[in-house]
Design an enzyme around this catalytic site. Sequence first.
Site, PDB file in Angstrom:
ATOM      1  CB  THR A 173      -0.915   0.037   1.243  1.00 50.15           C
ATOM      2  OG1 THR A 173      -1.672  -1.167   1.296  1.00 50.15           O
ATOM      3  CG2 THR A 173      -1.844   1.238   1.187  1.00 50.15           C
TER       4      THR A 173
ATOM      5  CE  LYS B  11      -5.005  -1.389   1.426  1.00 54.76           C
ATOM      6  NZ  LYS B  11      -5.954  -2.185   2.213  1.00 54.76           N
TER       7      LYS B  11
ATOM      8  CE  LYS C 230       1.659   2.113   4.857  1.00 55.18           C
ATOM      9  NZ  LYS C 230       1.046   1.141   3.945  1.00 55.18           N
TER      10      LYS C 230
HETATM   11  N1  LIG Z   1      -1.374  -6.432   7.533  1.00 56.65           N
HETATM   12  C1  LIG Z   1      -2.480  -6.163   6.841  1.00 56.65           C
HETATM   13  O1  LIG Z   1      -3.606  -6.471   7.281  1.00 56.65           O
HETATM   14  C2  LIG Z   1      -2.418  -5.487   5.513  1.00 56.65           C
HETATM   15  C3  LIG Z   1      -1.311  -4.792   5.096  1.00 56.65           C
HETATM   16  N2  LIG Z   1      -1.325  -4.192   3.864  1.00 56.65           N
HETATM   17  C4  LIG Z   1      -0.156  -3.467   3.383  1.00 56.65           C
HETATM   18  O2  LIG Z   1       0.785  -4.445   2.974  1.00 56.65           O
HETATM   19  C5  LIG Z   1       2.119  -3.999   3.231  1.00 56.65           C
HETATM   20  C6  LIG Z   1       2.820  -5.001   4.141  1.00 56.65           C
HETATM   21  O3  LIG Z   1       2.073  -5.075   5.341  1.00 56.65           O
HETATM   22  P1  LIG Z   1       2.444  -6.110   6.502  1.00 56.65           P
HETATM   23  O4  LIG Z   1       2.876  -7.392   5.922  1.00 56.65           O
HETATM   24  O5  LIG Z   1       1.315  -6.071   7.445  1.00 56.65           O
HETATM   25  O6  LIG Z   1       3.680  -5.367   7.143  1.00 56.65           O
HETATM   26  P2  LIG Z   1       4.886  -5.899   8.043  1.00 56.65           P
HETATM   27  O7  LIG Z   1       5.325  -4.742   8.840  1.00 56.65           O
HETATM   28  O8  LIG Z   1       4.514  -7.162   8.724  1.00 56.65           O
HETATM   29  O9  LIG Z   1       6.005  -6.253   6.944  1.00 56.65           O
HETATM   30  C7  LIG Z   1       6.662  -5.227   6.257  1.00 56.65           C
HETATM   31  C8  LIG Z   1       7.651  -5.813   5.266  1.00 56.65           C
HETATM   32  O10 LIG Z   1       8.360  -4.739   4.640  1.00 56.65           O
HETATM   33  C9  LIG Z   1       9.764  -4.955   4.815  1.00 56.65           C
HETATM   34  N3  LIG Z   1      10.488  -3.696   4.868  1.00 56.65           N
HETATM   35  C10 LIG Z   1      10.241  -2.628   5.655  1.00 56.65           C
HETATM   36  N4  LIG Z   1      11.107  -1.641   5.395  1.00 56.65           N
HETATM   37  C11 LIG Z   1      11.938  -2.096   4.430  1.00 56.65           C
HETATM   38  C12 LIG Z   1      13.038  -1.527   3.729  1.00 56.65           C
HETATM   39  N5  LIG Z   1      13.466  -0.277   3.960  1.00 56.65           N
HETATM   40  N6  LIG Z   1      13.645  -2.278   2.792  1.00 56.65           N
HETATM   41  C13 LIG Z   1      13.219  -3.536   2.531  1.00 56.65           C
HETATM   42  N7  LIG Z   1      12.200  -4.135   3.160  1.00 56.65           N
HETATM   43  C14 LIG Z   1      11.546  -3.410   4.089  1.00 56.65           C
HETATM   44  C15 LIG Z   1       9.878  -5.731   6.098  1.00 56.65           C
HETATM   45  O11 LIG Z   1      11.129  -6.367   6.188  1.00 56.65           O
HETATM   46  P3  LIG Z   1      11.756  -6.793   7.629  1.00 56.65           P
HETATM   47  O12 LIG Z   1      11.144  -8.125   7.939  1.00 56.65           O
HETATM   48  O13 LIG Z   1      13.200  -6.837   7.397  1.00 56.65           O
HETATM   49  O14 LIG Z   1      11.340  -5.727   8.611  1.00 56.65           O
HETATM   50  C16 LIG Z   1       8.716  -6.711   5.918  1.00 56.65           C
HETATM   51  O15 LIG Z   1       9.059  -7.732   5.028  1.00 56.65           O
HETATM   52  C17 LIG Z   1       1.962  -2.597   3.808  1.00 56.65           C
HETATM   53  O16 LIG Z   1       2.059  -1.673   2.763  1.00 56.65           O
HETATM   54  C18 LIG Z   1       0.556  -2.610   4.393  1.00 56.65           C
HETATM   55  O17 LIG Z   1       0.000  -1.324   4.483  1.00 56.65           O
HETATM   56  C19 LIG Z   1      -2.382  -4.296   3.004  1.00 56.65           C
HETATM   57  C20 LIG Z   1      -3.500  -5.006   3.369  1.00 56.65           C
HETATM   58  C21 LIG Z   1      -3.619  -5.607   4.673  1.00 56.65           C
HETATM   59  O1  LIG Z   2      -4.594  -2.466   4.584  1.00 58.12           O
HETATM   60  C1  LIG Z   2      -5.126  -3.241   5.388  1.00 58.12           C
HETATM   61  C2  LIG Z   2      -6.510  -3.580   5.260  1.00 58.12           C
HETATM   62  C3  LIG Z   2      -7.029  -4.529   6.275  1.00 58.12           C
HETATM   63  C4  LIG Z   2      -8.381  -5.020   5.849  1.00 58.12           C
HETATM   64  O2  LIG Z   2      -8.824  -4.762   4.720  1.00 58.12           O
HETATM   65  O3  LIG Z   2      -8.979  -5.729   6.680  1.00 58.12           O
END
Ligand SMILES: NC(=O)C1=CN([C@@H]2O[C@H](COP(=O)(O)OP(=O)(O)OC[C@H]3O[C@@H](n4cnc5c(N)ncnc54)[C@H](OP(=O)(O)O)[C@@H]3O)[C@@H](O)[C@H]2O)C=CC1
Ligand SMILES: O=CCCC(=O)O
Length: 290
Positions: A94, A169, A237
């Site tokens: 996102t 989104k 964010k």
């Molecule tokens: N969780 C949710 O319910 C949802 C999340 N999203 C979106 O999906 C994305 C991921 O979310 P989520 O999995 O929850 O987040 P997490 O915080 O669990 O994971 C984030 C990921 O990004 C990596 N990362 C962060 N900073 C860097 C960097 N500078 N360089 C390389 N890798 C980096 C992390 O690596 P490391 O392990 O090394 O920290 C990790 O793999 C976000 O944009 C979020 O908004 C969308 C829908 C639902």
């Molecule tokens: O970006 C996160 C969304 C979480 C949701 O749709 O439940």
Amino acid sequence: MEVGFLGLGIMGKAMAINLLRHGFKVTVWNRTLSKCEELVQNGASVGETPATVVKKCKYTIAMLSDPSAALSVVFDKNGVLEHINGKAYIDMSTVDADTSSKISEAIKAKGGYFLEAPVSGSKKPAEDGQLIILAAGDKALYEEALPAFDVLGKKSFFLGEVGNGAKMKLVVNMIMGSMINAFSEGLTLAERSGLNPGTLLDVLDLGAISNGMFKLKGPTMLQNSYSPAFPLKHQQKDMRLALALGDENAVSMPVAAAANEAFKKARSMGLGDLDFSAVHETLKVPDHSS
Ligand SMILES: NC(=O)C1=CN([C@@H]2O[C@H](COP(=O)(O)OP(=O)(O)OC[C@H]3O[C@@H](n4cnc5c(N)ncnc54)[C@H](OP(=O)(O)O)[C@@H]3O)[C@@H](O)[C@H]2O)C=CC1
Ligand SMILES: O=CCCC(=O)O
């Protein structure tokens, strides 16, 4: 189909495991390398850098935390751009439309193909392949990616030019972030005015504003339990990016702005890594103004 997968956080891990379960060959990379181990146990290979993953795979998917992570993985040394010529990159993180457009332009300039495809749905839908995919960009790549999207999601939308997926989104998450704050205020008001908040959940569930989020988060919020499915720092964010989109389009969003302040307060209380429903805790801080 062989795919690369960059970013094994809450969402990326669930999505990559799902692809493996459905017979995809997956090569993973994560900044913190130890997070690749569980994927290897599920049959994945590991790439040393984003560049090596892209070099190996025709299609690479990314699921990264925010705009700065998304840009860094593409543009930094050993990043995606180094081997993108003739390859496809699908960013499901996102981010805002500007970030997505920057990535798209750079990839196309190097002879690669780009699709943005952020998702609605959280940890459980990711585990169950029930996400809602909001794709935009290269239409031909969208069609080639459908076998993967059909595993990851229950429905895919193609929304046109790059940026439209990101915007859709952010609009959805702006609504969600505002709703969870109104819900949290309602739970607190019920409790402080002598009502049983559990009964409030039952009443809400029977009426016109019943929804999956209230159903899922209500009981855990009443137990002060915030194991992260969607980390609060990411919800904040998304509010910030949605408010910027509102600024660009001169859309007044006082409700979203107030919700953003609540998420910022929660972050300042050290709650950023908890679930976004932990914004509920901000209402428990004593108010000394009266
Ligand atoms: N969780 C949710 O319910 C949802 C999340 N999203 C979106 O999906 C994305 C991921 O979310 P989520 O999995 O929850 O987040 P997490 O915080 O669990 O994971 C984030 C990921 O990004 C990596 N990362 C962060 N900073 C860097 C960097 N500078 N360089 C390389 N890798 C980096 C992390 O690596 P490391 O392990 O090394 O920290 C990790 O793999 C976000 O944009 C979020 O908004 C969308 C829908 C639902
Ligand atoms: O970006 C996160 C969304 C979480 C949701 O749709 O439940």
